[in-house]
Design a protein around this motif. Structure first.
Motif, PDB file in Angstrom:
ATOM      1  N   UNK B  44       0.708  -1.063  -0.025  1.00  0.00           N
ATOM      2  CA  UNK B  44      -0.045   0.129   0.102  1.00  0.00           C
ATOM      3  C   UNK B  44       0.872   1.215  -0.020  1.00  0.00           C
ATOM      4  N   UNK B  45       2.004   1.165   0.760  1.00  0.00           N
ATOM      5  CA  UNK B  45       2.871   2.352   0.787  1.00  0.00           C
ATOM      6  C   UNK B  45       3.517   2.614  -0.482  1.00  0.00           C
ATOM      7  N   UNK B  46       4.118   1.475  -1.132  1.00  0.00           N
ATOM      8  CA  UNK B  46       4.590   1.407  -2.396  1.00  0.00           C
ATOM      9  C   UNK B  46       3.554   2.262  -3.429  1.00  0.00           C
ATOM     10  N   UNK B  47       2.435   1.624  -3.499  1.00  0.00           N
ATOM     11  CA  UNK B  47       1.391   2.341  -4.321  1.00  0.00           C
ATOM     12  C   UNK B  47       1.250   3.836  -4.070  1.00  0.00           C
ATOM     13  N   UNK B  48       1.479   4.336  -3.234  1.00  0.00           N
ATOM     14  CA  UNK B  48       1.400   5.660  -2.801  1.00  0.00           C
ATOM     15  C   UNK B  48       2.806   6.449  -3.293  1.00  0.00           C
ATOM     16  N   UNK B  49       3.842   5.896  -3.043  1.00  0.00           N
ATOM     17  CA  UNK B  49       4.874   6.344  -3.277  1.00  0.00           C
ATOM     18  C   UNK B  49       5.504   6.212  -4.701  1.00  0.00           C
ATOM     19  N   UNK B  50       5.524   5.063  -5.342  1.00  0.00           N
ATOM     20  CA  UNK B  50       6.349   5.072  -6.506  1.00  0.00           C
ATOM     21  C   UNK B  50       5.735   5.774  -7.672  1.00  0.00           C
TER      22      UNK B  50
END
Lengths: 213, 380, 95, 278
Positions: B44-50
């Motif tokens: 979920x964090x990757x989905x926001x950051x990348x």
């Protein structure tokens, strides 16, 4: 003003209640405030999964002046219970001199009559007209009760975490909880003094308290 | 790890979120995954950051097999790529781990271990994937398996995982557990330059002279991104120096030997441990992950009670840091290995013990963490 | 591609690469090709070839080349040897 | 026509063993030729083409062509292709798969590649059988056909690949045969030039493992069968008796951007938003 620098050795807090009461948010906000805006080590854990969805919900914090080895709570110094079920499940994890805080509107029965209580839900619903802010009202009370917590730090953490739309009402809720606790619960709780040995028996000097607002 | 500590941006993060910070600091620009508890916050964090990065790519794939496939593809195309999963997903990824090892494709796989076999205990901690991380994919292949015990370490070990993956052209598994992944702690957010960051060697010769699987000084052949003029063949079949399938015994053996040698030669670099009061320890605890935190407290309490206790925290699980463990086993009378499984690292400890010390295990498979008191009882 | 090119084409089969599947033989409209003694295709009537374009792309083994006789030869080589093997070419000299 | 074969020779890896590993009469070599001609016709350089192949007879194609080639695990070609395309959208990525690869073990990946419309061309060499493992039925083996694992005749129905891929959302779906090779060239070239996920099913007979057990006398016999039974889509639709006939041509042609394009657009929007806010 609340918020003395104190030496802590594993001060353990559990926030508990029902799913939907915002217990996890409350835990994160408190942990964030203590970890980032105080000089404490903090670990925060929480219940996950069906347990978290079904009914009971809890967030645990260990606060210490030293690096924390074991990240989970073992024996609680402070238990905040916003449901009868939470009291029943967790009260026996309290240290002998630990503090139980309940929502007096929802908790009918406590294991002993040594507890602190405020009608958090009623305060949020009737006082603010926002029942969803119950957790933040309780957070305000906790901020008052923890002698080492600085309310402005918790407010800072609240402001940083919340979207503009609901920021004002939550700050109001926090202040309400803080001032109600100050008015009705007396002094901040005693914290064991790790330097005194047998810390549980030692009681804190009462703090000089000034209302923030 | 060369981490510069100074006043800096801090955040109160989950272990899973710290993994993302570490990955981004290491130069990761590609994530493909499939949600599974208790690793989901990484995704979920990757989905926001990348997508915020100029070249960042986030993909939710249809399953864990596909996630690994996409990560391998991205890595072949030159990206630093990762995925994260938990037990059941880890099982599905095994096929592709073997492919990555065979084709020497760098990637990082974070496995947040939960309790039990099969679907088991999705929201409880376990450490039952340790041997699977080493031997889960069929056939002999080298692999690096790391672990982390607290939230700042999640960040640091993710950077290390990427560095090892790139340096040795190998899949690296970072094993976390539900406790470590779901604990929030204060983390210093990395600034550029905080960590030494490695990137895979690329060929510097003209394409016609490039042999993709040729022996080098370190045993690690250079690896060009696809589409840069080095048109070579990548296959999971046993292959020759040019990358084409071969079944000639001498070529097959040479490949496997080099693949192991490239890591075996650098045990000193990859075998990471932390010593806690081990110099004079009579009673030694060997632990990793969240259990190492319990052990740390237990060892301190034992010292307070007058017991000469020490703790060896394993940050690298495989290749098993034999020399570190062996040395301590020779000087202590008792070694206690607490784990959230029926005895997966204790098996390795016993293997290298050779009668020096009494090895006791503490095993817990009920989804509960091993408490400090339980360890203290064994060593005090 | 048309009958007008009849008699002007050179047809080469590389026996090294031909597996004798018989596809070119079966579908050649002018019977230019026939199975040889080992089953592989041989050119039996090159003059009949109209360069219809069937055998070359249908050869699964890239073993047939058809080229105009007056051109530069097959593969730029006058005798049409296999680029990979230089093996003896097919019997393109057969009538 | 000389350029046909000579062109292909230019695209083969000269250090590879020839003749091809395929059985005599196997259509895979024809598809390989078709693929090379399509790439050439589009003027793509060898460096910008990536062929990701699966496992099986078709998987061996990758080793022969002088592109960037990846021989994946069984059924996973599309997953690796997806990663490559997203990592470097400038590459032309072709996933070469067999029917087992694409529709059985990799069936899930296929429908999801189509759904997300990733800019990859799937070239499926359908021979109705598992060839490399020695002739077991696949999910495209026709009902009633014999194989080593359907010795009493296949009870299960074969996938309708066109409908499957269409429903899943692919940009393009086409079917050709190795007998109709000129048309096949065109189908592959069209697929390569159309954005999004494009599937080309190439019917390519396997006499050794499928034909022999199902009443064909030779590989040539199977080519004749393809010649007789395959009908261009327009003609097929007008047929009164469609039984046993196979429509070929383009079934789906949508003008839809690939995932990599939509992703880049999203990233651009985010960038502009940040730039605007700053």
């Amino acid at each position: 003003m609340n918020g003395h620098d104190m030496v802590l050795s594993r001060y353990e807090i559990r926030l508990s209640g029902l799913g939907g009461q915002g217990i996890l948010t409350m835990g994160r906000l408190l942990g964030q405030a203590l970890a980032l805006h105080h000089d404490y080590y903090v670990t925060q854990t929480q219940s996950y999964g069906p347990e978290a969805r079904g009914g009971a919900s809890r967030a645990d914090l260990v606060v210490s002046s030293e690096p924390i080895s074991y990240p989970k709570t073992e024996y609680l110094d402070l238990l905040v219970a916003l449901s009868q079920e939470a009291v029943g499940s967790y009260a026996h994890y309290l240290k002998p001199r630990g503090t139980l805080v309940v929502d007096t509107g929802l908790v009918r029965q406590t294991p002993s009559n040594v507890f602190l209580g405020l009608p958090f839900t009623a305060l949020a619903t009737d006082g603010l007209g926002v029942p969803q802010a119950t957790n933040v009202v309780a957070l305000g009370a906790v901020a008052w009760l923890l002698p080492f917590a600085r309310p402005e730090a918790v407010r800072k953490s609240l402001k940083a975490a919340l979207p503009d739309k609901i920021r004002a009402v939550n700050i109001k809720a926090f202040n309400l909880g803080y001032s109600e606790a100050k008015k009705r619960l007396g002094e901040p709780v005693a914290v064991p003094d790790p330097t005194a040995g047998g810390g549980d028996d030692e009681r804190m000097e009462l703090c000089n308290i000034m209302a923030d607002d | 790890m060369s981490q510069v500590r100074k006043k800096r941006r801090e955040a109160f993060l989950l272990g899973n979120e710290a993994v993302v910070e570490g990955a981004l600091a290491a130069g990761c620009t590609f994530y493909a995954g499939y949600p599974i508890t208790p690793s989901t916050e990484i995704m979920e964090t990757m989905a926001r950051r990348l997508p915020q990065l100029p070249d960042g790519v986030f993909l939710q794939m249809e399953d864990e097999i596909a996630s690994m496939g996409a990560v391998i593809g991205a890595s072949l195309a030159g990206r630093k790529a990762m995925t994260a999963t938990s037990g059941p997903g880890f099982s599905l990824m095994q096929e592709q781990i073997g492919y990555a090892a065979m084709t020497e494709t760098p990637l990082v796989l974070v496995d947040v271990m939960r309790g039990g076999a099969s679907t088991g205990l999705p929201t409880s901690p376990g450490q039952g994937d340790v041997q699977q991380a080493r031997w889960g994919s069929h056939g002999d292949h080298p692999i690096l398996v790391l672990s982390a015990a607290d939230v700042p370490e999640c960040l640091e070990m993710t950077v290390t995982a990427f560095n090892f993956a790139e340096k040795y052209r190998t899949p690296v598994v970072l094993l976390l557990d539900e406790i470590t992944a779901h604990t929030r702690e204060k983390v210093s957010l990395p600034e550029p330059g905080d960590f030494e960051v490695f990137s895979r060697p690329v060929p510097t010769m003209p394409p016609e002279w490039y042999k993709p699987y040729e022996e080098t000084l370190r045993g690690v052949p250079p690896m060009p991104p696809l589409g840069t003029g080095y048109r070579f063949h990548v296959t999971g079949l046993s292959h020759d120096l040019l990358g084409f399938p071969t079944s000639r015994p001498e070529e097959v053996a040479a490949l496997v030997e080099r693949q192991f040698r490239k890591i075996d030669r650098f045990f000193h670099d990859v075998q990471l441990v932390e010593h806690v009061m081990t110099e004079d320890a009579e009673a030694l605890v060997i632990a990793y992950g969240c259990v190492a935190r319990s052990a740390r407290l237990a060892v301190r309490q034992a010292r307070e009670a007058g017991v000469r206790a020490g703790l060896l925290v394993l940050k690298t699980l495989f290749p098993f840091p034999r020399s570190h463990v062996e040395k301590l086993l020779r000087s202590c009378r008792l070694a206690v290995v607490p784990e959230l499984n029926v005895g997966q690292i204790s098996r390795e400890v016993k293997r290298v013990n050779e009668g020096y010390a009494a090895v006791r295990t503490i095993n817990r498979v009920d989804g509960q963490i091993i408490a400090p008191a339980q360890i203290l009882k064994e060593i005090a | 591609m048309s009958a007008s090119s009849k008699g002007q084409n050179r047809v080469v089969v590389y026996p090294d690469w031909c597996k004798g599947c018989g596809i070119c033989v079966a579908f050649c409209p002018k019977h230019v090709l026939a199975p040889g003694p080992d089953g592989k295709a041989v050119v039996v009537d090159e003059d009949a070839c109209v360069n219809c374009g069937f055998c070359e792309p249908h050869c699964p083994d890239f073993a047939i080349v058809v080229a105009p006789r007056n051109g530069n030869g097959v593969n730029g080589r006058p005798n049409g040897k296999s680029p990979a093997t230089d093996a003896t070419h097919g019997k393109e000299d057969c009538p | 026509m000389a350029e046909v074969t000579q062109l292909i020779h230019q695209y083969l890896r000269h250090n590879k063993k020839f003749p091809l590993v395929f059985c005599p009469g196997c259509g895979h070599g024809i598809v390989l030729g078709s693929l090379v001609r399509s790439v050439h016709a589009l003027g793509l350089s060898k460096d910008e083409v990536v062929v990701v192949a699966g496992i099986g007879c078709s998987g061996r194609i990758a080793a022969y062509v002088d592109f960037n080639t990846v021989h994946a695990t069984h059924g996973r070609a599309l997953t690796i292709a997806t990663g490559i395309k997203m990592a470097n959208p400038g590459l032309t990525v072709i996933a070469v798969m067999g029917d087992g690869d694409a529709f059985s073990i990799g069936g899930n990946h296929l429908i999801h590649a189509a759904r997300r419309n990733i800019g990859v061309t799937a070239l499926v060499l359908n021979n109705f059988i598992y060839g490399m493992t020695g002739g077991q039925c696949s999910s495209t083996t026709p009902e009633g056909a014999y194989s080593h694992t359907s010795p009493m005749g296949q009870l299960e129905a074969a996938f309708d690949i066109v409908e499957l891929t269409r429903a899943a959302g692919a940009s393009g779906v086409a079917r050709g045969t190795v007998f109709h090779v000129k048309a096949l060239d065109g189908l592959i070239a069209a697929a390569l030039s159309q954005p999004g996920f494009n599937l080309v099913e190439a019917l390519t007979p396997c006499f050794t493992q499928y034909g022999r057990g199902n009443g064909f006398k030779s590989a040539v016999d199977m080519f004749k069968w393809l010649k007789d039974k395959a009908v261009p889509l327009e003609a097929y639709e007008k047929l009164e008796d469609k039984a046993g006939r196979i429509p070929i041509g383009v079934f789906v042609k949508r003008d839809a951007p690939g995932l990599e394009t939509r992703y880049a657009a999203m990233r651009q929007r985010l960038l502009e938003k940040r730039g605007g806010a700053a």
